[in-house]
Write a protein that holds these residues in place. Structure first.
Motif, mmCIF file in Angstrom:
data_model
loop_
_atom_site.group_PDB
_atom_site.id
_atom_site.type_symbol
_atom_site.label_atom_id
_atom_site.label_comp_id
_atom_site.label_asym_id
_atom_site.label_seq_id
_atom_site.Cartn_x
_atom_site.Cartn_y
_atom_site.Cartn_z
ATOM 1 N N GLY A 204 0.970 0.461 -8.054
ATOM 2 C CA GLY A 204 1.866 1.555 -7.666
ATOM 3 C C GLY A 204 1.178 2.787 -7.114
ATOM 4 O O GLY A 204 1.328 3.133 -5.934
ATOM 5 N N GLU A 205 0.373 3.460 -7.946
ATOM 6 C CA GLU A 205 -0.265 4.723 -7.551
ATOM 7 C C GLU A 205 -1.226 4.521 -6.382
ATOM 8 O O GLU A 205 -1.322 5.349 -5.486
ATOM 9 C CB GLU A 205 -1.071 5.307 -8.728
ATOM 10 N N GLU A 206 -1.940 3.379 -6.432
ATOM 11 C CA GLU A 206 -2.946 3.082 -5.415
ATOM 12 C C GLU A 206 -2.291 2.963 -4.031
ATOM 13 O O GLU A 206 -2.840 3.430 -3.028
ATOM 14 C CB GLU A 206 -3.658 1.777 -5.816
ATOM 15 N N ILE A 207 -1.107 2.371 -3.996
ATOM 16 C CA ILE A 207 -0.402 2.222 -2.711
ATOM 17 C C ILE A 207 -0.060 3.609 -2.172
ATOM 18 O O ILE A 207 -0.297 3.922 -1.004
ATOM 19 C CB ILE A 207 0.878 1.378 -2.881
ATOM 20 N N ALA A 208 0.488 4.455 -3.047
ATOM 21 C CA ALA A 208 0.888 5.791 -2.608
ATOM 22 C C ALA A 208 -0.339 6.584 -2.124
ATOM 23 O O ALA A 208 -0.268 7.332 -1.156
ATOM 24 C CB ALA A 208 1.568 6.513 -3.761
ATOM 25 N N ARG A 209 -1.488 6.367 -2.796
ATOM 26 C CA ARG A 209 -2.695 7.116 -2.443
ATOM 27 C C ARG A 209 -3.264 6.634 -1.109
ATOM 28 O O ARG A 209 -3.564 7.426 -0.232
ATOM 29 C CB ARG A 209 -3.739 6.932 -3.560
ATOM 30 N N ARG A 210 -3.350 5.284 -0.975
ATOM 31 C CA ARG A 210 -3.972 4.738 0.240
ATOM 32 C C ARG A 210 -3.063 4.777 1.451
ATOM 33 O O ARG A 210 -3.532 4.737 2.585
ATOM 34 C CB ARG A 210 -4.392 3.277 -0.006
ATOM 35 N N ALA A 211 -1.746 4.787 1.219
ATOM 36 C CA ALA A 211 -0.815 4.739 2.361
ATOM 37 C C ALA A 211 0.243 5.829 2.206
ATOM 38 O O ALA A 211 1.366 5.549 1.776
ATOM 39 C CB ALA A 211 -0.174 3.352 2.442
ATOM 40 N N PRO A 212 -0.109 7.066 2.588
ATOM 41 C CA PRO A 212 0.857 8.164 2.416
ATOM 42 C C PRO A 212 2.138 7.971 3.230
ATOM 43 O O PRO A 212 3.131 8.652 2.974
ATOM 44 C CB PRO A 212 0.091 9.401 2.917
ATOM 45 N N VAL A 213 2.129 6.998 4.161
ATOM 46 C CA VAL A 213 3.325 6.722 4.949
ATOM 47 C C VAL A 213 4.461 6.181 4.064
ATOM 48 O O VAL A 213 5.631 6.234 4.423
ATOM 49 C CB VAL A 213 2.969 5.728 6.101
ATOM 50 N N VAL A 214 4.095 5.678 2.865
ATOM 51 C CA VAL A 214 5.091 5.054 1.986
ATOM 52 C C VAL A 214 5.914 6.124 1.268
ATOM 53 O O VAL A 214 5.376 7.068 0.706
ATOM 54 C CB VAL A 214 4.378 4.132 0.964
ATOM 55 N N ASP A 215 7.252 5.940 1.298
ATOM 56 C CA ASP A 215 8.147 6.899 0.649
ATOM 57 C C ASP A 215 8.484 6.493 -0.775
ATOM 58 O O ASP A 215 8.762 7.331 -1.621
ATOM 59 C CB ASP A 215 9.465 7.003 1.432
ATOM 60 N N LEU A 216 8.570 5.187 -1.026
ATOM 61 C CA LEU A 216 8.895 4.756 -2.385
ATOM 62 C C LEU A 216 8.185 3.460 -2.739
ATOM 63 O O LEU A 216 7.961 2.616 -1.872
ATOM 64 C CB LEU A 216 10.409 4.649 -2.615
ATOM 65 N N VAL A 217 7.846 3.369 -4.020
ATOM 66 C CA VAL A 217 7.123 2.212 -4.543
ATOM 67 C C VAL A 217 7.827 1.825 -5.844
ATOM 68 O O VAL A 217 7.956 2.653 -6.741
ATOM 69 C CB VAL A 217 5.654 2.574 -4.876
ATOM 70 N N PHE A 218 8.301 0.579 -5.918
ATOM 71 C CA PHE A 218 9.017 0.220 -7.154
ATOM 72 C C PHE A 218 8.825 -1.246 -7.509
ATOM 73 O O PHE A 218 8.746 -2.115 -6.653
ATOM 74 C CB PHE A 218 10.508 0.571 -7.057
ATOM 75 N N GLY A 219 8.755 -1.493 -8.818
ATOM 76 C CA GLY A 219 8.496 -2.835 -9.324
ATOM 77 C C GLY A 219 9.769 -3.657 -9.452
ATOM 78 O O GLY A 219 10.878 -3.151 -9.237
#
Ligand code: SAM
Ligand code: SF4
Length: 469
Positions: free
Chosen positions: A102-117
């Motif tokens: 989760g956090e890693e995606i948001a950090r590496r790809a700031p283009v992402v608006d939402l991350v959910f399991g």
């Protein structure tokens, strides 16, 4: 009231969902579409016209997260093009990669608006509203909305019923998730970590969803679960119901003509489920029952909790109940410590079982699993060679299985127009694709079809008797 709830109901936004991995992800993607529909988002197959793109990811084998990051790179470009043209596009990452990273995606790809399991998709409209409120912030302050909790609440209870028209659009066959998560902890597998502990849906919820699907025209339901035959739901009297008993209850739904389930663990193939195969003609004679390896030493290291001989005697019991049962399996080659003899044992169990089809994979280390700490990794070129030999054997078995159908008359659920003009296509009870000459009014029913030939992955048939006759 959240921002998204105030959105006009007839707003015509478009959502593009890209699904990776297993059928459970296909089911989850459909439920995400259902959750978004009341909020004005209609599904689209054209990524270019999407206001929202969701990647529903799979983490089962390596390179999954790298694939996601490269897809996000392409989406960033697309978003840039849309913005330059005065439009916009939101981006979400869902599923097991999102759960694990989760956090890693948001950090590496700031283009992402939402991350959910996988446990959070019923909260998608709310997350979207929160993400939308971030859109106009300065990029340095904007934060992706992340939801990777394993909540106590029942996500299925919070989802809107699948819309009738959407179900029809999905066709005559449908998936229905009855169980999620896994408590088996096979030493190579991330599922217990990304999908969490085993949870079964209550019997009444499953029956209601099945009835709704049948009302909407579905004739064949495939029950889904990471370990579906571990299903233990509670009925309205508080009784514990196993998968076999659930099948008997589903068989009473008028209009439901075929039932399947996947994926099963050999240890959970109990007498009740085997009896259901004996008693219920609607329960199709095709069983996906992975064994992974034919070597007891490797099975132990994999924590599969059964031996090769136990698997073979289970197959015997299943075939005693349903002699025409076709089997499918999963195999992993090159698990740490797998010697030549272990691999030969795997080929032996394949020969002894005889598969209609099988999926096979090179072992890939999954961080966080016990397998990741094992030494004695098998070199890549040996894995490649073993995989090739295994697949050659399985392909021979599949070809022989298809050939054994020639001359038989099979009930075929005709589902669609065929690839050639004047053709229609469907499935045999053994999940084989069947093509035949016929008018489109054959679509939607089970017809008697004589098998007159085979091609690489399908059967060729001739209509003997239509359902209407
Ligand atoms: N629950 C099922 C069972 O018990 O066999 C399997 C579910 S898993 C989603 C699907 C398949 O992926 C497994 O059966 C296994 O063959 C394969 N798989 C899982 N983890 C793997 C890994 N680390 N490397 C290679 N293949 C893997
Ligand atoms: Fe993974 Fe299947 Fe083993 Fe569960 S039973 S840990 S899902 S391979």
């Amino acid at each position: 009231m959240s921002e998204i709830e105030t959105m006009p109901q007839n707003a015509s936004k478009r959502v593009f969902i890209k699904t990776y991995g297993c059928q459970m992800n296909v089911y989850d993607s459909d439920r995400m579409a259902d959750a978004l529909a009341p909020h004005g988002y209609m599904p689209t197959q054209e990524i270019g016209e999407a206001d929202l793109v969701l990647l529903n990811t799979c983490h089962i084998r390596e390179k999954a997260s790298e694939k996601v990051f490269s897809e996000l790179g392409r989406l960033k470009e697309l978003q840039g093009e849309k913005r330059a043209a005065g439009g916009d596009m939101m981006i979400g990452v869902a599923g097991c990669v999102a759960q694990a990273e989760g956090e890693e995606i948001a950090r590496r790809a700031p283009v992402v608006d939402l991350v959910f399991g996988p446990q959070a998709y019923h909260r998608l409209p709310d997350m979207l509203a929160r993400a939308q409120s971030q859109r106009h912030m300065h990029p340095a302050l904007k934060k992706a909305v992340i939801d990777t909790d394993f909540p106590e609440e029942d996500k299925f209870a919070h989802l809107p019923a699948a819309r009738k028209e959407a179900t029809i659009a999905r066709g005559l066959t449908a998936f229905l998730t009855v169980q999620e998560g896994c408590d088996k902890f096979c030493s190579f597998c991330v599922v217990p970590y990304t999908r969490g502990a085993e949870v079964s849906r209550p019997v009444s919820q499953v029956l209601d969803e099945a009835r709704r699907l049948v009302d909407a025209g579905v004739k064949e339901i495939t029950l889904l679960g990471q370990n579906v035959n571990a299903y233990h739901g509670t009925d309205s009297a508080g009784r514990d119901i196993g998968l076999g008993e659930l099948c008997y209850l589903l068989a009473e739904i008028p209009g439901l003509e075929r039932l399947r389930y996947t994926t099963s663990h050999p240890r959970d193939m109990d007498d009740g489920l085997i009896a259901a195969h004996r008693d219920l003609p609607l329960l199709m004679p095709y069983l996906h029952l992975p064994v992974q390896s034919g070597s007891d030493r490797i099975l132990k290291a994999m924590n599969r909790k059964h031996t090769a001989a136990e698997y073979l005697s289970l197959i015997e019991r299943i075939k005693a109940a349903r002699p025409d049962m076709a089997l499918s399996g999963d195999f992993i080659v090159g698990f740490p410590g797998e010697a030549d003899q272990d691999f030969e044992d795997t080929l032996t169990i394949i020969r002894e079982t005889g598969y209609a089809s099988a999926y096979s994979f090179k072992y890939s280390t999954r961080p966080g699993t016990p397998g990741a700490n094992l030494g004695d990794q098998v070199p890549e070129e040996i894995k490649t060679e073993r995989l090739y030999r295994l697949q050659e054997l399985v392909n021979q078995q599949t070809t022989a299985f298809h050939a054994s159908m020639v001359g038989k008359t099979l009930p075929v659920l005709v589902e669609r127009v065929g690839r050639m003009p004047g053709q229609v296509g469907g499935r045999s009870p053994y999940l084989q694709a069947v093509h035949l000459e016929g008018a489109t009014d054959l679509i939607g029913a089970i017809h008697q079809v004589e098998i007159i030939g085979t091609s690489t992955n399908s059967l060729v048939g001739r209509l003997v008797r239509s359902a209407a006759a």
